[in-house]
Design a protein around this motif. Sequence first.
Motif, PDB file in Angstrom:
ATOM      1  N   LYS A 181      49.680  49.317  40.330  1.00  0.00           N
ATOM      2  CA  LYS A 181      48.508  48.253  40.759  1.00  0.00           C
ATOM      3  C   LYS A 181      47.750  49.127  41.701  1.00  0.00           C
ATOM      4  N   VAL A 182      46.456  48.870  41.214  1.00  0.00           N
ATOM      5  CA  VAL A 182      45.182  49.535  42.043  1.00  0.00           C
ATOM      6  C   VAL A 182      44.275  48.824  42.532  1.00  0.00           C
ATOM      7  N   ASP A 183      44.099  48.874  43.641  1.00  0.00           N
ATOM      8  CA  ASP A 183      43.090  47.914  44.527  1.00  0.00           C
ATOM      9  C   ASP A 183      41.737  48.627  44.627  1.00  0.00           C
ATOM     10  N   LYS A 184      40.896  47.953  44.690  1.00  0.00           N
ATOM     11  CA  LYS A 184      39.457  48.488  45.086  1.00  0.00           C
ATOM     12  C   LYS A 184      38.956  47.602  46.251  1.00  0.00           C
ATOM     13  N   HIS A 185      38.169  48.477  47.152  1.00  0.00           N
ATOM     14  CA  HIS A 185      37.703  47.671  48.429  1.00  0.00           C
ATOM     15  C   HIS A 185      36.381  48.552  48.628  1.00  0.00           C
ATOM     16  N   SER A 186      35.384  47.372  48.768  1.00  0.00           N
ATOM     17  CA  SER A 186      33.781  48.031  49.069  1.00  0.00           C
ATOM     18  C   SER A 186      33.703  47.725  50.664  1.00  0.00           C
ATOM     19  N   THR A 187      33.042  48.453  51.327  1.00  0.00           N
ATOM     20  CA  THR A 187      32.880  48.244  53.065  1.00  0.00           C
ATOM     21  C   THR A 187      31.779  47.363  52.936  1.00  0.00           C
ATOM     22  N   TYR A 189      31.776  54.623  37.359  1.00  0.00           N
ATOM     23  CA  TYR A 189      32.559  55.860  38.052  1.00  0.00           C
ATOM     24  C   TYR A 189      33.607  55.476  38.949  1.00  0.00           C
ATOM     25  N   LEU A 190      33.415  54.263  39.351  1.00  0.00           N
ATOM     26  CA  LEU A 190      34.602  53.547  40.214  1.00  0.00           C
ATOM     27  C   LEU A 190      35.853  53.205  39.318  1.00  0.00           C
ATOM     28  N   ALA A 191      35.223  52.402  38.195  1.00  0.00           N
ATOM     29  CA  ALA A 191      36.481  52.164  37.202  1.00  0.00           C
ATOM     30  C   ALA A 191      37.134  53.235  36.579  1.00  0.00           C
ATOM     31  N   GLY A 192      36.370  54.467  36.328  1.00  0.00           N
ATOM     32  CA  GLY A 192      36.777  55.622  36.125  1.00  0.00           C
ATOM     33  C   GLY A 192      38.059  56.193  37.182  1.00  0.00           C
ATOM     34  N   MET A 193      37.608  56.070  38.308  1.00  0.00           N
ATOM     35  CA  MET A 193      38.491  56.438  39.555  1.00  0.00           C
ATOM     36  C   MET A 193      39.727  55.599  39.569  1.00  0.00           C
ATOM     37  N   MET A 194      39.488  54.427  39.474  1.00  0.00           N
ATOM     38  CA  MET A 194      40.693  53.567  39.298  1.00  0.00           C
ATOM     39  C   MET A 194      41.578  53.892  38.041  1.00  0.00           C
ATOM     40  N   ILE A 195      41.015  54.110  37.237  1.00  0.00           N
ATOM     41  CA  ILE A 195      41.968  54.271  35.850  1.00  0.00           C
ATOM     42  C   ILE A 195      42.545  55.663  36.173  1.00  0.00           C
ATOM     43  N   TRP A 196      42.139  56.731  36.926  1.00  0.00           N
ATOM     44  CA  TRP A 196      42.748  57.913  37.213  1.00  0.00           C
ATOM     45  C   TRP A 196      43.803  57.631  38.181  1.00  0.00           C
ATOM     46  N   LEU A 197      43.599  56.890  39.400  1.00  0.00           N
ATOM     47  CA  LEU A 197      44.430  56.585  40.332  1.00  0.00           C
ATOM     48  C   LEU A 197      45.635  56.093  39.751  1.00  0.00           C
ATOM     49  N   GLY A 198      45.475  55.020  38.892  1.00  0.00           N
ATOM     50  CA  GLY A 198      46.591  54.426  37.957  1.00  0.00           C
ATOM     51  C   GLY A 198      47.321  55.084  37.103  1.00  0.00           C
ATOM     52  N   GLY A 199      47.013  56.435  37.136  1.00  0.00           N
ATOM     53  CA  GLY A 199      47.622  57.357  36.203  1.00  0.00           C
ATOM     54  C   GLY A 199      47.500  56.965  34.579  1.00  0.00           C
ATOM     55  N   LYS A 200      46.231  56.330  34.194  1.00  0.00           N
ATOM     56  CA  LYS A 200      45.852  56.134  32.895  1.00  0.00           C
ATOM     57  C   LYS A 200      44.977  57.106  32.334  1.00  0.00           C
ATOM     58  N   ALA A 201      44.729  58.135  33.234  1.00  0.00           N
ATOM     59  CA  ALA A 201      43.764  59.300  32.788  1.00  0.00           C
ATOM     60  C   ALA A 201      44.462  60.677  33.651  1.00  0.00           C
ATOM     61  N   ASP A 202      44.221  61.956  33.169  1.00  0.00           N
ATOM     62  CA  ASP A 202      44.584  62.990  33.715  1.00  0.00           C
ATOM     63  C   ASP A 202      43.530  63.305  34.786  1.00  0.00           C
ATOM     64  N   SER A 203      42.211  63.146  34.745  1.00  0.00           N
ATOM     65  CA  SER A 203      41.342  63.492  35.670  1.00  0.00           C
ATOM     66  C   SER A 203      40.309  62.249  35.666  1.00  0.00           C
ATOM     67  N   GLY A 204      39.345  62.527  36.852  1.00  0.00           N
ATOM     68  CA  GLY A 204      38.338  61.446  37.023  1.00  0.00           C
ATOM     69  C   GLY A 204      37.578  61.216  35.807  1.00  0.00           C
ATOM     70  N   GLU A 205      37.157  62.791  35.386  1.00  0.00           N
ATOM     71  CA  GLU A 205      36.276  62.634  34.218  1.00  0.00           C
ATOM     72  C   GLU A 205      36.762  61.895  32.903  1.00  0.00           C
ATOM     73  N   GLU A 206      38.260  62.088  32.797  1.00  0.00           N
ATOM     74  CA  GLU A 206      38.600  61.259  31.513  1.00  0.00           C
ATOM     75  C   GLU A 206      38.776  59.826  31.811  1.00  0.00           C
TER      76      GLU A 206
END
Length: 434
Positions: free
Chosen positions: A78-84, A274-291
Amino acid sequence: MNMYEIIQKKRDGGRLSAGEIDYFISGIVAGSIPDYQASALLMAIYFQKMDYEETLQLTKAMRDSGDIADLSEIPGIKVDKHSTGGVGDKTTMIIAPMAAAAGIPVAKMSGRALGFTGGTIDKLEAIPGFRTRLAMSEFKHLVVSHGIAVMGQTADVAKADKIIYALRDVTATVENMSLIASSIMSKKLASGSDAILLDVKCGSGAFMKNEEQAEELAEMLVRIGKDAGRRTAAVISDMEQPLGNAVGNALEVSEAIATLKGEGPKDITELSVYLAGMMIWLGGKADSGEEGIRIAEESIDSGAALDKFRQFVEGQGGEAGVITDASLMGTAEASLAVKAETDGYVTSLSAEKIGMASLYSGAGRTVKDSPVDLNAGVLLECKTGDKVSRGSTLATVFGEKTKLAAAAAEVKKAYRIGRDITAGRSIIRKTVGF
Ligand code: URA
């Protein structure tokens, strides 16, 4: 141990022990520490600061001061995102469905608007029927069945933060790194996700006015997250001018939908991908931020993210017809266009002033729990770098007729128009922890 000694120690620049911090937090929640002593300690912390170990201990004590969501029955990371916090920041409504479309379970607790910054919960409530008050069991059920749910933060999560934040708000002690970091991370850690992506805003419309401060906060947040056992990363993004063109609840829902259709403004699209890409990477559905970014882009191009948004809205009782007909969210009582008085280029556009204009139009709240006009707000037609000519519309304000003059006057103050073209700042300024 007593509060007098704890205040005295911090006042004189001492380091608080874990026991002293726990004593303070448990006393605050139990109601045994009077507001004047709590406020005195907050002011001492404001001036003398806390080191990293004290900040981590404070965060953990605040996390443990209320309920801790157990999301373990939801399979996957589960990946959470928070904006300040910022102006026109509707990214949650865009990136949560994008990440969910890529198979990331998104179980998100969000807040309401206060002051010149907006809140996701108010925005979602502009959709007729949309329920943001969910029982924990229904919240988890929705994440299991649709991969996505967003609910209002319950009063029982990080109880100490609510009490401390209310005191900071009225004692001029909000702007302290350790207090901000512990406030944010205590709630994120208590919300139960396995990984956390932080969007730290930087600029006139943010708590952190410059990049150095934003970077310091981002590094502290990431370090706390990692030390508390969560995969954590941060993106520093620009909040010098508002994000996108829409500021105000229903207006922002419409812009979020347009972005999910691939028709959104450039800045919000770029940041969301960009943010969605990083969530996908943090959640293990991509091997890198670019992917991750490629997968996020694909979720818009294929329509999968928009489909997920539809399921999300319907799952929480909302009218999904808003996807094709924004008028289902209602219309503002009146509108007023703000015109340019000279020819030239927009050299700057203050996010803070546009946020204030939106507040004056009725879209925000100055005191907790006051009602908001869901159709009020500001729609920007020109942003930094745009060419304008005398008499052309810079922006339009929406809301009750009696509120529009004040809102329009604030919009006028937000724009600086000059002779020279200014390049807009890039939306993504830095990443931390990747
Ligand atoms: N957001 C929070 O939740 N807490 C702060 O102190 C600042 C921003």
